[in-house]
Enzyme design. Structure first.
Site, PDB file in Angstrom:
ATOM      1  N   GLY A 210      31.646  41.975  36.210  1.00 37.04           N
ATOM      2  CA  GLY A 210      32.181  40.620  36.008  1.00 37.04           C
ATOM      3  C   GLY A 210      33.549  40.656  35.374  1.00 37.04           C
ATOM      4  O   GLY A 210      34.199  41.695  35.345  1.00 37.04           O
ATOM      5  N   ASN A 211      34.009  39.515  34.900  1.00 39.61           N
ATOM      6  CA  ASN A 211      35.302  39.471  34.192  1.00 39.61           C
ATOM      7  C   ASN A 211      35.220  38.482  33.036  1.00 39.61           C
ATOM      8  O   ASN A 211      34.216  37.791  32.867  1.00 39.61           O
ATOM      9  CB  ASN A 211      36.439  39.135  35.161  1.00 39.61           C
ATOM     10  CG  ASN A 211      36.261  37.763  35.791  1.00 39.61           C
ATOM     11  OD1 ASN A 211      36.309  36.754  35.110  1.00 39.61           O
ATOM     12  ND2 ASN A 211      36.022  37.738  37.105  1.00 39.61           N
ATOM     13  N   HIS A 212      36.297  38.418  32.240  1.00 39.05           N
ATOM     14  CA  HIS A 212      36.263  37.664  30.982  1.00 39.05           C
ATOM     15  C   HIS A 212      36.568  36.175  31.130  1.00 39.05           C
ATOM     16  O   HIS A 212      36.754  35.487  30.138  1.00 39.05           O
ATOM     17  CB  HIS A 212      37.273  38.259  29.998  1.00 39.05           C
ATOM     18  CG  HIS A 212      36.836  39.585  29.454  1.00 39.05           C
ATOM     19  ND1 HIS A 212      35.674  39.740  28.748  1.00 39.05           N
ATOM     20  CD2 HIS A 212      37.412  40.808  29.534  1.00 39.05           C
ATOM     21  CE1 HIS A 212      35.554  41.007  28.397  1.00 39.05           C
ATOM     22  NE2 HIS A 212      36.586  41.682  28.879  1.00 39.05           N
ATOM     23  N   ALA A 278      38.140  32.883  38.647  1.00 35.09           N
ATOM     24  CA  ALA A 278      38.535  34.294  38.656  1.00 35.09           C
ATOM     25  C   ALA A 278      37.471  35.023  39.476  1.00 35.09           C
ATOM     26  O   ALA A 278      36.463  35.490  38.938  1.00 35.09           O
ATOM     27  CB  ALA A 278      38.593  34.833  37.237  1.00 35.09           C
TER      28      ALA A 278
END
Ligand code: CTP
Length: 399
Positions: A210-212, A278
């Site tokens: 995943g991402n932030h 995102a």
């Protein structure tokens, strides 16, 4: 009936030591009658003109008069953050000077400095005090901080002189505050798709890539458009946020593939789409139904490309549909953003650089540059994500 706009609003009233302080009782009564929640802070000298008992009876709340009672500290930070708006009425020349210069020696000035909400100031003073260049320079300073000055009235003053300087009448202050809450419905009748948040690409039942992204920017955009009358389809990845506006129809998804399926289904009926998510560019090629067990040595995960949702919508876009993209860059910002604008057939792209302080995933602020396909470039200051959302909504209207 302007007053209905104040229903449920949290209004922080600051009262300072002017003869007009008696009018603060009428103002409190009108605000409470309009359905607003009113909390009051006052200076020591305001108590010479009106009693805290009168005001607490009218507002049904304890009145805060001192930063500390000797035994307890009154929390000007908490009350400053609580408010939807702060109104200082009456505001003396002395308090104006303190606010303009950041002095902080009583509950009103301390709360003013702690408040993040819009602040309205209703000055009250004698005609010559009002016209003094020092007062006018303080007024201009306060305006430059974004504070709104409620115009003074003209007439007989406590000194017996005639002229400008009277505090605005309580009814006028209520109208002023109501106007602040009247929201333009300039997106009425429009349907808009917003993608927001990260995507999580599962490896096995317990792990993901995943991402932030927090989803804050996309959710702020969805809320701004909804408040301005649009019907918003928000396709939101795993984010802690839950927007609650009745004009927002929320679809929660996990992966890029789920976001793609939701977005391509919704877009054909929309006037515009804003791609603030995102989205992961890669996902694990194989999903393991059971938890992957650790073994000796390294583990290699093969990744496969996800579908590019924005590029897909850019290809299927019909005449009149507006497509807005985002670019988060760390280097060659303008060049990269221009390339993406063209490649994905965006009408404009919102660029933010991780090199700018206060911009990026988790912060409450953002600093953006808008690049349009007609080569217009607009640079904006560092602002709250709510304010940035307004700029993006206005850009959509502009094209
Ligand atoms: N986007 C999308 N679907 C994807 C990837 C990105 O809709 N699978 C959208 C994003 O929501 C954003 C824009 O495309 O509006 C970002 O473009 P992209 O080129 O993907 O940017 P990056 O992910 O930063 O890619 P790069 O590695 O090229 O910098």
């Amino acid at each position: 009936m302007a007053n209905t706009f104040l229903k449920g609003k949290r209004i922080l009233l600051g009262i300072t030591g002017s003869i007009a302080a008696y009018k603060a009782a009428f103002l409190t009564r009108l605000l409470v009658k309009s359905g607003a929640e009113v909390r009051i802070v006052m200076t020591g000298s305001a108590k010479d003109f009106i009693t805290p008992l009168t005001l607490s009876t009218l507002s049904k709340q304890a009145i805060l008069t001192d930063v500390s009672t000797g035994e307890a500290w009154n929390n000007h930070v908490e009350i400053g953050l609580w408010a939807d708006v702060m109104v200082i009425a009456p505001c003396t020349a002395n308090t104006l000077a303190k606010l303009a210069n950041g002095l902080c020696d009583n509950m009103v000035s301390a709360t003013y400095l702690s408040a993040r909400c819009p602040v309205f100031i209703a000055p009250a003073m004698d005609v010559d005090m009002w016209h003094h260049p020092s007062t006018q320079s303080n007024i201009n300073k306060l305006k430059s901080y974004g504070n709104e000055i409620i115009p003074v009235g003209v007439g007989e003053l406590a000194s017996g002189l005639e002229g400008e300087g009277r505090m605005a009448e309580p009814e006028d202050i209520v109208t002023f505050l109501s106007n602040h809450f009247i929201q333009k419905q300039d997106f009425g009748g429009k349907e808009i798709l917003v993608t927001a948040g990260p995507t999580f690409e599962a490896l096995d039942p317990v792990r993901f890539i995943g991402n932030h992204s927090s989803g804050k920017m996309g959710v702020s955009i969805a809320e701004e458009l909804a408040e301005r009358g649009a019907k918003v389809h928000l396709v939101l990845g795993p984010s802690k946020l839950t927007p609650a506006h009745p004009n927002i129809e929320l679809t929660r998804i996990m992966s890029a593939e789920e976001m793609y399926q939701a977005a391509v289904g919704i877009f054909p009926n929309c006037h515009a789409a804003i791609m603030a998510a995102a989205v992961a560019d890669y996902r694990p090629k194989d999903f393991s139904d059971v938890k992957i067990k650790k073994k000796e040595g390294d583990l290699f995960i093969e990744l496969a490309r996800t579908k590019d949702i924005a590029a897909n919508l850019g290809q299927s876009k019909k005449n009149g549909q507006i497509l807005v993209g985002f670019a988060l860059e760390t280097n060659n910002e303008l060049e990269n953003a221009k390339r993406k604008l063209k490649k994905k057939n965006f009408d404009f792209i919102v660029l933010n650089s991780l090199r700018d302080k206060g911009a990026g995933f988790k912060s409450d602020t953002n600093k953006i540059t808008i690049l349009r396909k007609d080569n217009i470039i607009r640079k904006f200051e560092l602002k709250s994500k709510k304010e940035v959302a307004k700029d993006i909504a206005n850009e959509i209207l502009d094209i």
